[in-house]
Structure formats: structure tokens, C-alpha cells
Design an enzyme around this catalytic site. Structure first.
Site, PDB file in Angstrom:
ATOM      1  N   GLY A 119      31.365  18.345  21.038  1.00 55.44           N
ATOM      2  CA  GLY A 119      30.367  18.523  22.096  1.00 55.44           C
ATOM      3  C   GLY A 119      31.035  18.292  23.451  1.00 55.44           C
ATOM      4  NE  ARG A 120      26.489  18.140  28.301  1.00 51.94           N
ATOM      5  CZ  ARG A 120      25.354  18.056  27.598  1.00 51.94           C
ATOM      6  NH1 ARG A 120      25.268  17.244  26.573  1.00 51.94           N
ATOM      7  NH2 ARG A 120      24.307  18.791  27.940  1.00 51.94           N
ATOM      8  CB  ILE A 121      32.290  13.146  24.545  1.00 53.75           C
ATOM      9  CG1 ILE A 121      31.127  12.635  25.415  1.00 53.75           C
ATOM     10  CG2 ILE A 121      33.413  12.108  24.480  1.00 53.75           C
ATOM     11  CD1 ILE A 121      30.413  11.396  24.883  1.00 53.75           C
TER      12      ILE A 121
ATOM     13  NE  ARG B  15      25.176  19.422  14.128  1.00 50.44           N
ATOM     14  CZ  ARG B  15      24.043  18.888  14.560  1.00 50.44           C
ATOM     15  NH1 ARG B  15      23.066  18.641  13.723  1.00 50.44           N
ATOM     16  NH2 ARG B  15      23.870  18.606  15.830  1.00 50.44           N
TER      17      ARG B  15
ATOM     18  CB  THR C  88      35.081   6.385  22.393  1.00 52.76           C
ATOM     19  OG1 THR C  88      35.195   7.799  22.209  1.00 52.76           O
ATOM     20  CG2 THR C  88      36.438   5.789  22.704  1.00 52.76           C
TER      21      THR C  88
ATOM     22  NE  ARG D 225      25.532   4.606  19.611  1.00 54.08           N
ATOM     23  CZ  ARG D 225      25.806   4.838  20.902  1.00 54.08           C
ATOM     24  NH1 ARG D 225      27.055   4.839  21.325  1.00 54.08           N
ATOM     25  NH2 ARG D 225      24.831   5.035  21.767  1.00 54.08           N
TER      26      ARG D 225
ATOM     27  CD  GLU E 220      28.898  -1.700  19.541  1.00 53.51           C
ATOM     28  OE1 GLU E 220      28.178  -1.777  20.553  1.00 53.51           O
ATOM     29  OE2 GLU E 220      29.586  -0.714  19.283  1.00 53.51           O
TER      30      GLU E 220
ATOM     31  CG  HIS F  41      29.492   0.198  23.392  1.00 49.48           C
ATOM     32  ND1 HIS F  41      28.579   0.378  22.385  1.00 49.48           N
ATOM     33  CD2 HIS F  41      29.420   1.327  24.144  1.00 49.48           C
ATOM     34  CE1 HIS F  41      27.975   1.549  22.531  1.00 49.48           C
ATOM     35  NE2 HIS F  41      28.477   2.142  23.609  1.00 49.48           N
TER      36      HIS F  41
ATOM     37  N   GLY G 100      33.167   2.505  26.838  1.00 46.77           N
ATOM     38  CA  GLY G 100      33.487   3.919  27.064  1.00 46.77           C
ATOM     39  C   GLY G 100      32.893   4.504  28.332  1.00 46.77           C
TER      40      GLY G 100
END
Ligand code: 8YV
Length: 328
Positions: free
Chosen positions: A159-161, A181, A241, A243, A272, A290, A292
């Protein structure tokens, strides 16, 4: 006549500029001391609020959402990931859910790249030697890491990241591979010179570095299971980075300890803020709390997105970042 401002309950302390704007626009109830809400406090919040602004630390599962008051119409999440919210239950109760995509992609990709550099090149180990006063001087065979240039990076979730990571990694001479996917549109794939793997198993077995950049959904929980981790080369590194839940953290810790994987860079964890104690003892892992998307600019942009989502919703329009169960 001045319209009544909607009651907006914000679960955590947000940047001052965002909180000030929220007070101007809404009847905003802030959490100035930033103590995470207990489950009982969250239930009280969903019962009272017209709009709730939660974060990743608030678990809005069905046992909380079924206690929501008639007035709760919008959950405007401060964060891109919505795995803290039972979106289907929210929809069934007529509650709209929004998130803050896009504005944290570049920061998260920077942090991913930082871990991709830090683990194979042993940045933290080297720094620790100095801090411990143990640097005895340069040696040709000491503190050797692994070269990035020319290696294969497998990105899970393009995706974007994921795409922002691919751009950075390509500049460091990494060969870009990905599992998603769906494949990217051909022109995008060509620009990134990225190779698509429909089979995650096939990709994992061939990569030198694997980066997790997909959301946590029921379909991606333990996507990197013990079985899949075993497919990776013992010389491979893994970076997460996204989950913690996407990786079987116990299996990963066992494999790192046994030398069945070369190292890991983790910004997120399965439970977490708890971290598997085995991971804390290993020299070949870099662990971050966490961080990022933790930039001043990113947090302001996230806050502004939250405000835009609330304002459009309150004004009777469809908010730009609506999340539907079918999108997950
Ligand atoms: C945020 C994140 O800091 O947006 C996300 O999905 O993981 C983080 O970078 C956090 O979620 C805020 O709620």
C-alpha cells in the site's frame, strides 16, 4: 442561533495546536494528563460522546461498542490502523468510523528504512560498545555486518507505506519484491522495478530482508506463522513497522535465539507495551517503542485529518477517510 457544538471525547493528549482547534470547533473533552483510559472509562466515554477520538491504545471491541449511547455517531480514529476498533459492530450500530491514512506513510517508511539499515549493519550493537566504554580501536575483522546493496527485499503489503519503503530501498540498491492481495498496476510496478509474488511462501524463501507493511486484520493475524518463518533463509533479516500481531512473536524470538534467522528490527509488538523477554536479550535485534509515525509534523497532520473528518461529518457530508468493514 449558534448551533450546539458536538461533544467530542478525545482519549489521549494530542498536540496543543490540534487540541486548541478542537476546542474552538467542538465541545471537546480532552485528556490533558494523557493517562490511557481503562475499559470502564472507555465504556463511559462511548456512552457520553457524540464523537469519539481514540488511538491505537484504546480497544473498542464489541463489549465496549455495544455499550455506546444513542448519540455516538462517529469514531474518528487518530491513526491509520483501525485494528483497535470492531468496525463491523460499529457499522451495525450506525456508527461511522474514520482513520488518518497517507499522512504517516513517509515517516513510517523512513523508520522502516532506518531498521533495514540498522540491523544488518549492527548500528545499535556498535553504539552500545562505545557507551559501555569498550571500544578498543578499529580492527579489520571486528563488527562486520552485511551489505545491503544488491540484496533482495520482500515487502509484505504494498500500500502507501510499502511503496514508500520500496522507493527508499531502491535508492540503496535493494532489489524490490512484494506480496500483496493484488499486484500493483503495471506502470507503478515498472517505476518501482518491483517483482510481484502471488505466493508469500515462495517469496519468503528467496528474500534477504523481509519488511512487514500490511495492516493487521483477521486475515493477516500471524501471517508470518512459525511455519512461514521457517521458510526464510537463516541469513535473512525481518523488519516490522506495521503491527506485532502479523508475526508470531514467540516463534520469531525462538528462531532468532536459535540462529535460524539473522536478525530483526521491530517497532511493534504482539502485546504492546509488553515485549517478549527473549527479544530483549538478543544482540541481533533492534527494538523500538512504536515510533514509526512519531514526528511532530506527522502528529499535526494526523490531528488535522481527524478534525477534517469530524467537521465534514458534522456538516452532513461523507467524511474523506471513512473505513468500511469491506475495506479490511
Ligand atoms: C500511530 C500507527 O501512532 O497509525 C497507525 O496505524 O500505527 C501509529 O503510527 C497510532 O496508531 C496512533 O493511534
Amino acid at each position: 442561533m449558534v448551533a450546539k457544538k458536538p461533544v467530542v471525547i478525545v482519549t489521549r493528549k494530542l498536540p496543543d495546536a490540534i487540541e486548541t482547534r478542537m476546542r474552538e470547533l467542538f465541545d471537546a473533552r480532552l485528556n490533558l494528563d494523557d493517562r490511557p483510559m481503562t475499559k470502564a472509562e472507555l465504556i463511559e466515554a462511548v456512552a457520553k460522546a457524540e464523537i469519539l477520538v481514540p488511538t491505537v491504545t484504546d480497544r473498542l471491541d464489541s463489549s465496549v461498542l455495544t455499550r455506546a449511547g444513542e448519540n455516538l455517531k462517529l469514531i474518528a480514529n487518530f491513526g491509520a490502523g483501525v485494528d483497535n476498533i470492531d468496525v463491523a459492530t460499529a457499522r451495525d450500530r450506525g456508527i461511522t468510523v474514520t482513520n488518518t491514512p497517507g499522512v504517516l506513510s513517509e515517516d513510517t517508511a523512513d523508520m522502516t528504512m532506518a531498521l533495514i539499515l540498522a540491523v544488518p549493519r549492527r548500528l545499535v550493537e556498535g553504539s552500545n560498545v562505545l557507551h559501555a566504554g569498550e571500544f578498543k580501536g578499529w580492527s579489520p575483522t571486528w563488527m562486520l555486518g552485511n551489505r545491503l546493496y544488491g540484496k533482495r527485499l520482500g515487502i509484505i503489503g504494498m500500500g502507501r507505506i510499502g511503496q514508500a519503503v520500496a522507493k527508499r530501498a531502491a535508492a540503496f540498491g535493494l532489489q524490490i519484491h512484494y506480496h500483496n492481495r493484488k499486484p500493483l498496476p503495471k506502470p507503478v510496478e515498472e517505476v518501482l522495478e518491483a517483482t510481484y509474488w502471488e505466493s508469500l511462501d515462495q517469496m519468503l524463501a528467496r528474500m534477504d530482508i523481509v519488511s512487514v507493511n500490511c495492516p493487521h486484520t483477521p486475515a493477516t493475524f500471524h501471517l508470518l506463522s512459525a511455519r512461514r518463518l521457517k521458510l526464510m533463509k537463516p541469513s535473512a533479516f525481518i523488519v516490522n513497522t506495521a503491527r506485532g500481531e502479523v508475526i508470531d512473536e514467540n516463534a520469531l524470538a525462538r528462531m532468532l535465539e536459535a540462529g535460524d534467522l539473522a536478525g530483526a528490527g521491530l517497532d511493534v509488538f504482539e502485546n504492546e507495551p509488553a515485549v517478549n523477554p527473549k527479544l530483549l536479550k538478543l544482540p541481533n535485534v533492534v527494538l523500538l517503542p512504536h515510533m514509526g509515525s512519531a514526528t511532530i509534523e506527522g502528529r499535526l497532520d494526523m490531528g488535522e485529518k481527524v478534525i477534517i473528518n469530524i467537521k465534514t461529518f458534522v456538516d452532513g457530508h461523507r467524511p474523506p477517510d471513512r473505513v468500511l468493514p469491506s475495506m479490511l
